[in-house]
Scaffold this active site. Sequence first.
Site, short mmCIF file in Angstrom:
data_model
loop_
_atom_site.label_atom_id
_atom_site.label_comp_id
_atom_site.label_asym_id
_atom_site.label_seq_id
_atom_site.Cartn_x
_atom_site.Cartn_y
_atom_site.Cartn_z
N LYS A 110 17.85 -1.67 -2.20
CA LYS A 110 16.63 -1.34 -2.94
C LYS A 110 17.01 -1.28 -4.42
O LYS A 110 16.78 -0.29 -5.13
CB LYS A 110 16.08 0.00 -2.41
CG LYS A 110 14.72 0.37 -2.94
CD LYS A 110 13.58 -0.47 -2.38
CE LYS A 110 12.28 -0.11 -3.08
NZ LYS A 110 11.19 -1.05 -2.82
N ASP B 213 12.48 -3.13 1.52
CA ASP B 213 11.12 -3.07 2.10
C ASP B 213 10.68 -4.45 2.56
O ASP B 213 10.11 -4.60 3.64
CB ASP B 213 10.11 -2.43 1.13
CG ASP B 213 10.23 -2.92 -0.30
OD1 ASP B 213 11.16 -3.69 -0.60
OD2 ASP B 213 9.38 -2.53 -1.12
#
Length: 420
Positions: free
Chosen positions: A232, A285
């Site tokens: 991330k 994600d």
Amino acid sequence: MSTYQKVSVPSDGQKITVNGDLSLNVPNHPIIPFIEGDGIGVDITPVMKAVVDAAVDKAYHGKKSVVWMEAYCGEKAATIYDGEYLPDETLEVLREYVVSIKGPLTTPVGGGFRSLNVALRQQLDLYVCQRPVRWFEGVPSPVNHPELTDMVIFRENSEDIYSGIEWKAGSAEAKKVIDFLQNEMGVTQIRFPEECGIGIKPVSKEGTQRLVRKAIQHAIDHDLPSVTLVHKGNIMKFTEGAFKEWGYELAAERFGATLLDGGPWMTLNNPKTGNEIIIKDVIADAFLQQILMRPADYSVIATLNLNGDYISDALAAEVGGIGIAPGANKGGSVAVYEATHGTAPKYAGQNKVNPGSLILSAEMMLRDMGWTAAADLIISGIQGAIANKTVTYDFERLMPDAILLSTSEFGKAIIKHMDA
Ligand SMILES: NC(=O)C1=CN([C@@H]2O[C@H](COP(=O)(O)OP(=O)(O)OC[C@H]3O[C@@H](n4cnc5c(N)ncnc54)[C@H](OP(=O)(O)O)[C@@H]3O)[C@@H](O)[C@H]2O)C=CC1
Ligand SMILES: O=C(O)CCC(=O)C(=O)O
Ligand SMILES: [Mg+2]
């Protein structure tokens, strides 16, 4: 041979030892420590042992056998060691006997003691959490093509927010850290500093690169097409973003990878087969939707600790759930195999849950020990039991016409189908 306070060492087995190149010397009758585990540990661990014993016996007709030795952690340890949940002796045993297997251990949420699982990984420096995810024909799945999911997660197991460096909102320590951040570091972004918990996320170059190195080596050894760094890094630039950068750097410096079409993706030739291995990255994600939409694009996954925890349960769901997803914690010379799932307390002691996750963890253990014939028998036994629709509740509730088996009956069904 060491003597322990509470662990009784069997007289009829030998120790596994480690060579200079980290390969294993496995005697014919190795002593393997096991930790039963809390909650459903009492249900699945004896079944795992019975399945392993049957597979080893069928494969080697008594020439080889596992000599089990019980070690203690969690609630059982607390009763035996006067309130100690992770006795020093247990760490010594796991270190000294090199290869071991454990059931799940309870961690209280929001307070109480810190995770014993995390403590074992950190104290033994088991920096790789290796979790293969594959589908067995006939296993019910929420996706249309579960056979396309075939990945191995390499989850960094020693750093990240699992380091447990955190302070409770309102504590003197949290106030001190917030004061330091605001007054000495010029931080202005803490939205509500008055009642604010603080956690620290350490991610190092050394920790990242030793993990990514194992992931790329796995792709080389098993002739796999890609290694994906999942991070991330758009949000956490100096931890997750650095993980990505250090991962690519390691691929170039250690394995000779070069930029693909100008980068950032890289390519290298597998030195063992000549086949191409792509080193790529994806933001976490997006990855969680990619594994549902395009699972065939992914093979070996290297990721940080928290991402790896989420990803392993999400991927397990695609191939039948955490009841059947195995795992291993590995360091330089010590390995502790364990199920991916937890203690499922509502089912504890009911002889109900799926022992598949722990049994497949034992299968990984036997394969790593070089006992391939026994490992193959476990796979064929599981395939046979599932193909015959004789399964535990988690599969039965999703499989039309299946026969519901208890934990121990499923173990017997696996043993029955070992010759298939
Ligand atoms: N490595 C370890 O030791 C781990 C320990 N834990 C700990 O375990 C405790 C409970 O955690 P929790 O979040 O409830 O997660 P669990 O994995 O224990 O259980 C969640 C759900 O997963 C399903 N499940 C789990 N194991 C099996 C199995 N063997 N067979 C079939 N289904 C299974 C059940 O689903 P359903 O309700 O649909 O039947 C269960 O209710 C916590 O203390 C946690 O910290 C958690 C993860 C790993
Ligand atoms: O330590 C715990 O309680 C949870 C560990 C966990 O979720 C895991 O190992 O995947
Ligand atoms: Mg988990």
